[in-house]
Design a protein around this motif. Sequence first.
Motif, mmCIF file in Angstrom:
data_model
loop_
_atom_site.group_PDB
_atom_site.id
_atom_site.type_symbol
_atom_site.label_atom_id
_atom_site.label_comp_id
_atom_site.label_asym_id
_atom_site.label_seq_id
_atom_site.Cartn_x
_atom_site.Cartn_y
_atom_site.Cartn_z
ATOM 1 N N ASP A 226 -86.164 -77.562 -3.526
ATOM 2 C CA ASP A 226 -87.374 -77.371 -4.322
ATOM 3 C C ASP A 226 -87.012 -77.357 -5.797
ATOM 4 O O ASP A 226 -86.316 -76.455 -6.255
ATOM 5 C CB ASP A 226 -88.062 -76.058 -3.925
ATOM 6 N N ALA A 227 -87.493 -78.338 -6.528
ATOM 7 C CA ALA A 227 -87.124 -78.452 -7.946
ATOM 8 C C ALA A 227 -88.014 -77.626 -8.865
ATOM 9 O O ALA A 227 -87.806 -77.590 -10.063
ATOM 10 C CB ALA A 227 -87.182 -79.916 -8.375
ATOM 11 N N ALA A 228 -89.017 -76.943 -8.315
ATOM 12 C CA ALA A 228 -89.984 -76.220 -9.152
ATOM 13 C C ALA A 228 -89.875 -74.710 -9.019
ATOM 14 O O ALA A 228 -90.780 -73.983 -9.371
ATOM 15 C CB ALA A 228 -91.391 -76.666 -8.802
ATOM 16 N N LYS A 229 -88.745 -74.211 -8.522
ATOM 17 C CA LYS A 229 -88.677 -72.794 -8.206
ATOM 18 C C LYS A 229 -88.069 -71.928 -9.327
ATOM 19 O O LYS A 229 -87.917 -70.727 -9.170
ATOM 20 C CB LYS A 229 -87.848 -72.573 -6.932
ATOM 21 N N GLN A 230 -87.705 -72.544 -10.452
ATOM 22 C CA GLN A 230 -87.083 -71.779 -11.522
ATOM 23 C C GLN A 230 -88.096 -70.869 -12.214
ATOM 24 O O GLN A 230 -89.278 -71.216 -12.356
ATOM 25 C CB GLN A 230 -86.451 -72.728 -12.537
ATOM 26 N N ASN A 231 -87.649 -69.690 -12.637
ATOM 27 C CA ASN A 231 -88.521 -68.719 -13.298
ATOM 28 C C ASN A 231 -88.715 -69.064 -14.767
ATOM 29 O O ASN A 231 -87.795 -69.498 -15.447
ATOM 30 C CB ASN A 231 -87.905 -67.314 -13.221
#
Length: 424
Positions: A226-231
Amino acid sequence: MFNKTKLQNGVHLYIRKTKQFKTVNVTIKWKAPLDQKKASERTVLANVMENSTKQYPTLSSMRKALDELYGTVLFTDVSKRSSQHMVSLYTECVNDEFFEGEDIFKQLWQLIRSVVFDPNVTNKAFDPDVTEREKRNVRDRIRSIYDDKTRFAQKRMLEIMRPDHPASISAYGTEAAVSEITNESLYATYEDMINNDLIDIYVVGDVDEKEIIEQIKQFLPFEARDAAKQNDLQDVKVSDSVNTVREKQDMKQGKLHLGFHTPVSFRHPDYHKMQITNGVFGGFAHSKLFMNVREKESMAYYANSAFASHYGIVYVTAGIDADLEEKAVKLILEQLTALQNGESTEVELSQTIALLENSILSANDSARSQIEIYDQYKELDESFTAERLIEKWESVTLEDIKEMANTIQLEIVYLLSGKEDVSK
């Protein structure tokens, strides 16, 4: 500068083909949300991965394998950027063209694969002796900050200024969290990192790009993630009042640290202007802090400023006699006021631009530095080059410096001094 290839969702390869170096540098970066406990686990894990694999379980066997590859270099490190924690694996070997028939580069890929995909694990647990050794090493690294009073004072200032915030969380974690690590929990961290972290792979050297892509697919078969999981960083509510904190330890020289906030951060369109402003304020030996606080008034043993751009923080550090705190703070703030009033010169501006230019251009002499700079600035522009940033610096005016300085607001004054100083 770098050509980008998407290997999988969340896994990208960046290649810079260049004849500049006689070596080939391969760097892998694992990136995950920054968390104090996880940072501790990931730091120990990085050490374990560097020093022990299933194929090379001991330090001596790992070093021997590197020596047999004509002194190939392999090491790990951890760092943080904004709300992100990074584990980096750095490797460098001589180019195959200097050792015809040796196929050193292929052997390097095999070694990297051993480190990444074949760790020293039995029944989903790392070797207990290796784990305990590296836990001790990480604890020692964390404790070392207490012996460096300047680093300790900076740590305390940030903890008070931004409690439980990425700005004050150490990339190494905490002693307490390190102590709680088990062989099993470390393996769980390993699986999470390998399978879920965003991954950037960098290759710099005189290489065949198509061949590199095929070798990575063969030796480093990372799966999609998942490339969109960064905070994202949360907005911080800043008080209008200035917090003054004094703490004492067994020491002689006082450590004075001032924390300022600014709305200008790394992704702000005026970021490059704030870089220049910080340079004029206290970033270099010609800056106002150095020339007036240290040289002219002899108020401090050292005095400088830095811009923590990802957190919108400008901070000043100075070594002083503790009883000069009030005078030193007043003098430091006078330098900022001078900038806010437009009292900077073309000489200060040109010297700052020249030193920043020299810094980024000299970094081009090292493959690792090229990787580190691009890895940061590609977040703003994947077509980043040093020349483009230099053009922005050269466009900054004295009026820009005045404007930037007026966004800088004092938030905290922190003094760490000796216990014998009882005047405060």
